[in-house]
Design a protein around this motif. Structure first.
Motif, mmCIF file in Angstrom:
data_model
loop_
_atom_site.group_PDB
_atom_site.id
_atom_site.type_symbol
_atom_site.label_atom_id
_atom_site.label_comp_id
_atom_site.label_asym_id
_atom_site.label_seq_id
_atom_site.Cartn_x
_atom_site.Cartn_y
_atom_site.Cartn_z
ATOM 1 N N ALA A 82 0.875 -1.154 0.088
ATOM 2 C CA ALA A 82 0.035 0.008 -0.106
ATOM 3 C C ALA A 82 0.813 1.446 0.149
ATOM 4 C CB ALA A 82 -0.964 -0.078 1.201
ATOM 5 N N GLY A 83 2.028 1.172 0.412
ATOM 6 C CA GLY A 83 2.963 2.342 0.549
ATOM 7 C C GLY A 83 3.096 3.402 -0.659
ATOM 8 N N CYS A 84 2.760 2.711 -1.813
ATOM 9 C CA CYS A 84 2.943 3.740 -3.141
ATOM 10 C C CYS A 84 1.784 4.578 -3.201
ATOM 11 C CB CYS A 84 3.264 2.610 -4.335
ATOM 12 S SG CYS A 84 1.696 1.584 -4.590
ATOM 13 N N TYR A 85 0.613 4.352 -2.654
ATOM 14 C CA TYR A 85 -0.340 4.973 -2.470
ATOM 15 C C TYR A 85 -0.529 6.580 -1.631
ATOM 16 C CZ TYR A 85 -2.167 1.307 -5.296
ATOM 17 O OH TYR A 85 -2.296 0.287 -6.240
ATOM 18 N N ALA A 86 0.492 6.464 -0.689
ATOM 19 C CA ALA A 86 0.813 7.404 0.133
ATOM 20 C C ALA A 86 1.116 8.605 -0.769
ATOM 21 C CB ALA A 86 1.966 7.108 1.288
ATOM 22 N N THR A 87 0.311 9.827 -0.146
ATOM 23 C CA THR A 87 0.415 11.246 -0.608
ATOM 24 C C THR A 87 1.300 12.009 0.485
ATOM 25 O OG1 THR A 87 -1.653 11.874 0.068
ATOM 26 C CG2 THR A 87 -1.451 10.783 -1.997
ATOM 27 N N ALA A 88 2.065 12.989 -0.056
ATOM 28 C CA ALA A 88 2.576 14.154 0.788
ATOM 29 C C ALA A 88 1.756 14.807 1.867
ATOM 30 C CB ALA A 88 3.379 15.364 -0.045
ATOM 31 N N SER A 89 0.469 14.711 1.768
ATOM 32 C CA SER A 89 -0.534 15.536 2.859
ATOM 33 C C SER A 89 -0.757 14.535 3.810
ATOM 34 C CB SER A 89 -1.533 16.324 2.227
ATOM 35 O OG SER A 89 -2.351 15.199 1.374
ATOM 36 N N GLN A 90 -0.800 13.056 3.568
ATOM 37 C CA GLN A 90 -1.232 12.184 4.428
ATOM 38 C C GLN A 90 -0.488 11.970 5.644
ATOM 39 O OE1 GLN A 90 -1.303 8.334 2.287
ATOM 40 N NE2 GLN A 90 -3.479 8.299 2.851
ATOM 41 N N ILE A 91 -0.896 11.447 6.699
ATOM 42 C CA ILE A 91 -0.297 11.143 7.835
ATOM 43 C C ILE A 91 -0.440 9.604 8.160
ATOM 44 C CG2 ILE A 91 -0.026 11.413 10.557
ATOM 45 C CD1 ILE A 91 -1.224 14.435 10.100
ATOM 46 N N VAL A 92 0.664 9.098 8.007
ATOM 47 C CA VAL A 92 0.576 7.415 8.657
ATOM 48 C C VAL A 92 1.303 7.538 9.868
ATOM 49 C CG1 VAL A 92 1.684 5.400 8.099
ATOM 50 C CG2 VAL A 92 0.537 6.538 6.154
ATOM 51 N N VAL A 93 0.461 6.561 10.887
ATOM 52 C CA VAL A 93 0.667 6.482 12.128
ATOM 53 C C VAL A 93 0.941 4.855 12.679
ATOM 54 C CG1 VAL A 93 -0.087 6.930 14.472
ATOM 55 C CG2 VAL A 93 -0.833 8.239 12.726
ATOM 56 N N SER A 94 2.217 4.781 12.848
ATOM 57 C CA SER A 94 2.502 3.458 13.386
ATOM 58 C C SER A 94 2.430 3.439 15.014
ATOM 59 C CB SER A 94 3.963 3.172 13.203
ATOM 60 O OG SER A 94 4.739 1.951 13.913
ATOM 61 N N ILE A 95 1.993 2.008 15.613
ATOM 62 C CA ILE A 95 1.576 1.964 16.830
ATOM 63 C C ILE A 95 2.555 0.942 17.541
ATOM 64 C CG2 ILE A 95 -0.708 2.832 16.676
ATOM 65 C CD1 ILE A 95 -1.372 -0.117 17.255
ATOM 66 N N THR A 96 3.752 0.651 17.020
ATOM 67 C CA THR A 96 4.493 -0.444 17.552
ATOM 68 C C THR A 96 5.958 0.076 17.650
ATOM 69 O OG1 THR A 96 5.168 -2.756 17.284
ATOM 70 C CG2 THR A 96 4.977 -1.450 15.339
ATOM 71 N N SER A 97 6.587 -0.202 18.761
ATOM 72 C CA SER A 97 7.722 0.253 19.106
ATOM 73 C C SER A 97 8.992 -0.123 18.134
ATOM 74 C CB SER A 97 8.121 -0.071 20.461
ATOM 75 O OG SER A 97 8.019 -1.356 20.838
ATOM 76 N N PRO A 98 9.188 -1.320 17.714
ATOM 77 C CA PRO A 98 10.285 -1.769 17.037
ATOM 78 C C PRO A 98 10.411 -0.995 15.587
ATOM 79 C CG PRO A 98 9.333 -3.856 18.067
ATOM 80 C CD PRO A 98 8.429 -2.666 17.900
ATOM 81 N N VAL A 99 9.219 -0.748 15.109
ATOM 82 C CA VAL A 99 9.196 -0.137 13.706
ATOM 83 C C VAL A 99 9.624 1.072 13.803
ATOM 84 C CG1 VAL A 99 8.105 0.467 11.801
ATOM 85 C CG2 VAL A 99 7.628 -1.733 12.724
ATOM 86 N N LEU A 100 10.746 1.783 13.365
ATOM 87 C CA LEU A 100 11.206 3.035 13.648
ATOM 88 C C LEU A 100 10.787 4.108 12.547
ATOM 89 C CD1 LEU A 100 14.981 2.287 14.421
ATOM 90 C CD2 LEU A 100 13.036 2.250 15.976
ATOM 91 N N ILE A 101 10.981 5.294 13.109
ATOM 92 C CA ILE A 101 10.418 6.252 11.818
ATOM 93 C C ILE A 101 11.075 6.268 10.692
ATOM 94 C CG2 ILE A 101 10.311 9.032 11.655
ATOM 95 C CD1 ILE A 101 9.356 9.315 14.718
ATOM 96 N N ARG A 102 12.667 6.238 10.889
ATOM 97 C CA ARG A 102 13.355 5.899 9.560
ATOM 98 C C ARG A 102 12.829 4.800 8.955
ATOM 99 N NH1 ARG A 102 17.240 1.984 10.308
ATOM 100 N NH2 ARG A 102 17.937 1.440 12.635
ATOM 101 N N HIS A 103 12.357 3.683 9.353
ATOM 102 C CA HIS A 103 12.069 2.744 8.544
ATOM 103 C C HIS A 103 10.803 3.144 7.675
ATOM 104 C CE1 HIS A 103 13.404 -0.306 11.873
ATOM 105 N NE2 HIS A 103 14.280 -0.201 10.821
ATOM 106 N N LEU A 104 9.872 3.700 8.328
ATOM 107 C CA LEU A 104 8.786 4.359 7.546
ATOM 108 C C LEU A 104 9.233 5.398 6.450
ATOM 109 C CD1 LEU A 104 6.259 4.276 10.622
ATOM 110 C CD2 LEU A 104 6.444 2.821 8.758
#
Length: 277
Positions: A82-104
């Motif tokens: 699904a990642g290819c459909y993300a847009t610049a204005s969109q907010i994606v929220v991760s709720i798990t600790s081992p997945v880091l912001i840099r991964h996303l």
């Protein structure tokens, strides 16, 4: 704004229900998807107006805010789909600790937040730990925290302290419940009081203690001192606990951090793996 939830397991469903019950979101604003479709449909049936999406890609296409509520090992698969459909204005929220912001950030061309909720959010209480990528503006952060404030106390923390912050706010309820459970069982074994009566007493004790430590303005130390009479019963019990529990919480933190390191290593491996055709 449409808000999407990829994953309706334990924490995903807790967030959905808490947002609705608090009035933060209407069911009509929410889209959900789950690998086991029946789970998403069951949740939607409880809240008429909620939409069950066909895929994570549909969630990403239609929602301004997307909460990813899957296990750490499943994140890469979700982002690949699904990642290819993300847009610049969109907010994606991760709720798990081992997945880091840099991964996303390496996978998504959008704004990214990392929010660690707690089971206590189900009763519109407890903390929500907030971490943000540099792509998030001050207005984005304020908007997301306004949403979270309906179900929690949003608290900004550094990502390097994710694990210990989560130990306290998210794992803590289980640790405290285990302590209370052991207390109840021992009370029943040693005195004959019924577990039902002991549970009622202990539950009210925990509720009252929580209020004293928040709205009551007491710290754990001051509360303990207020209850403890020199030479009294509480002091005798606390002396025992001080001896028997010495070092236990250090070992607890060491155990959670060791498991976190293990999970992080697995996530790193997935995000580093080359894509296959």
């Amino acid at each position: 704004m449409k808000v999407g939830f990829i994953g309706t397991g334990s924490m995903g469903s807790i967030l959905v229900e808490a947002f609705i019950q608090s009035g933060a979101l209407d069911p009509e604003q929410i889209l959900v998807v789950n690998r086991t479709v029946s789970k998403a449909k069951c949740l939607a049936e409880s809240y008429p107006g909620m939409t069950v999406a066909l895929s994570p890609a549909d969630i990403m296409k239609e929602c301004g805010i997307v909460f990813i509520c899957v296990r750490p090992g499943e994140y890469k698969n979700v982002l690949d789909e699904a990642g290819c459909y993300a847009t610049a204005s969109q907010i994606v929220v991760s709720i798990t600790s081992p997945v880091l912001i840099r991964h996303l950030e390496s996978q998504l061309d959008c704004k990214i937040a990392k929010i660690i909720p707690s089971i206590t959010n189900y009763v519109l209480s407890g903390a929500a730990l907030c971490m943000y990528s540099d792509r998030m503006t001050a207005e984005d952060k304020e908007m997301l925290e306004n949403l979270l404030s309906h179900i929690s106390a949003p608290i900004r923390v550094s990502e390097k302290f994710t694990r210990i912050s989560s130990d306290i706010s998210s794992c803590g309820p289980a640790f405290l419940a285990f302590f209370v459970e052991c207390f109840i069982q021992a009370a029943a074994e040693e005195t004959g009081i019924s577990e039902e009566e002991a549970t009622a007493l202990a539950s009210e004790m925990v509720l009252g203690t929580g209020k004293l430590l928040t709205t009551g303005g007491l710290t754990p130390s001051t509360l303990r001192k207020r209850v403890t009479v020199p030479g009294g019963i509480t002091e005798a019990a606390l002396n025992l606990l001080s001896t028997e529990l010495k070092g236990v919480f250090n070992k607890l933190i060491q155990a959670t951090h060791a498991k976190y390191a293990e999970d992080l290593e697995k996530v790193e491996a997935k995000f580093a793996a080359p894509e296959t055709e």
